[in-house]
Write an enzyme that holds these catalytic residues in place. Structure first.
Site, short mmCIF file in Angstrom:
data_model
loop_
_atom_site.label_atom_id
_atom_site.label_comp_id
_atom_site.label_asym_id
_atom_site.label_seq_id
_atom_site.Cartn_x
_atom_site.Cartn_y
_atom_site.Cartn_z
N ARG A 1 38.14 41.84 37.19
CA ARG A 1 36.82 42.32 36.75
C ARG A 1 36.69 42.34 35.24
O ARG A 1 35.58 42.30 34.72
CB ARG A 1 36.53 43.69 37.37
CG ARG A 1 36.01 43.55 38.81
CD ARG A 1 36.15 44.82 39.57
NE ARG A 1 37.54 45.09 39.86
CZ ARG A 1 38.05 46.29 40.05
NH1 ARG A 1 37.29 47.35 39.98
NH2 ARG A 1 39.32 46.43 40.33
N GLU B 1 54.14 51.83 41.03
CA GLU B 1 54.71 52.97 41.75
C GLU B 1 55.84 52.47 42.66
O GLU B 1 56.91 53.07 42.75
CB GLU B 1 53.60 53.64 42.57
CG GLU B 1 53.89 55.09 42.85
CD GLU B 1 52.72 55.75 43.55
OE1 GLU B 1 51.60 55.22 43.49
OE2 GLU B 1 52.96 56.79 44.19
P1 AMP Z 1 45.99 50.58 35.83
O1 AMP Z 1 47.07 49.58 35.55
O2 AMP Z 1 46.45 51.68 36.72
O3 AMP Z 1 45.36 51.11 34.56
O4 AMP Z 1 44.84 49.85 36.63
C1 AMP Z 1 44.77 48.46 36.67
C2 AMP Z 1 43.47 47.95 37.17
O5 AMP Z 1 43.26 48.38 38.50
C3 AMP Z 1 42.26 48.39 36.39
O6 AMP Z 1 41.97 47.53 35.35
C4 AMP Z 1 41.18 48.34 37.44
O7 AMP Z 1 40.64 47.03 37.49
C5 AMP Z 1 41.91 48.65 38.71
N1 AMP Z 1 41.75 50.05 39.09
C6 AMP Z 1 42.66 51.04 38.98
N2 AMP Z 1 42.20 52.18 39.47
C7 AMP Z 1 40.93 51.94 39.86
C8 AMP Z 1 39.89 52.73 40.45
N3 AMP Z 1 40.05 54.03 40.75
N4 AMP Z 1 38.71 52.13 40.72
C9 AMP Z 1 38.54 50.82 40.45
N5 AMP Z 1 39.46 50.03 39.91
C10 AMP Z 1 40.65 50.57 39.63
#
Ligand code: AMP
Length: 172
Positions: free
Chosen positions: A59, A96
């Site tokens: 996205r 995780e």
């Molecule tokens: P993170 O590495 O945990 O910061 O998340 C990686 C990617 O996962 C983000 O760029 C989002 O595209 C997606 N993502 C994580 N958590 C969410 C959420 N609650 N809702 C939508 N997309 C998420």
């Protein structure tokens, strides 16, 4: 910004129980609000000398490409492993359970370029931290800022990121 926030839908327990998934498709479907979102990023970065907007799969690509067009600069794709066809650099990171990785083309930037990294959601920060490491380990460029449409502040993703300017249009 309130209208933009109102167009983001929360889907409980997707893709797994306990996750409140932020669904941006209603925002993308509204031309006025999508345009306002890109304009907000554009106002922030016009005249700052950004050379390339980096989008993180998937996205992030949507916002990075629209913003790059609005700023009149190039965009660059950071992708999950095995998707980019040319020579790549890779950065692995901890999940995780297990590990994941991001890749970038080895010829993505020229030395001295000023880079903006853009993604839709800052959650735990793992993906964007890996993206920043990927760029900093392999290229002599300046990361001007790391931007997000939204930040899930309760996950403290900022703590995982290096000492660089971080900005989110919306916070939860
Ligand atoms: P993170 O590495 O945990 O910061 O998340 C990686 C990617 O996962 C983000 O760029 C989002 O595209 C997606 N993502 C994580 N958590 C969410 C959420 N609650 N809702 C939508 N997309 C998420």
């Amino acid at each position: 910004m309130e209208q933009i926030k109102a167009a983001i839908r929360t889907i409980p327990d997707f893709p797994t129980p306990g996750i409140q998934f932020k669904d941006i498709t209603p925002l993308l479907a509204d031309g006025k609000l999508f345009g306002q979102t890109i304009e907000a990023f554009k106002e922030r970065h016009t005249g700052k000398g950004i050379d390339v907007v980096v989008g993180i799969e998937a996205r992030g690509f949507i916002f990075a490409s629209a913003l790059a067009y609005a700023l009149g600069v190039g965009t660059c794709l950071v992708r999950k492993p095995g998707k980019l066809p040319h020579t790549v650099h890779r950065q692995t990171y901890e999940l995780e359970y297990g590990t994941d990785a991001v890749e970038i083309h080895a010829d993505a930037f020229r030395p001295g370029q000023k880079i903006l990294v853009l993604d839709d959601v800052l959650a735990t920060g793992g993906t964007v931290a890996a993206t920043v490491a990927l760029i900093q380990n392999h290229f002599e460029v300046e990361i001007a800022e790391i931007d997000f449409l939204m930040e899930l502040t309760f996950l403290n993703g900022r703590n995982k990121l290096p000492n660089l300017p971080i900005h989110a249009l919306i916070q939860y």
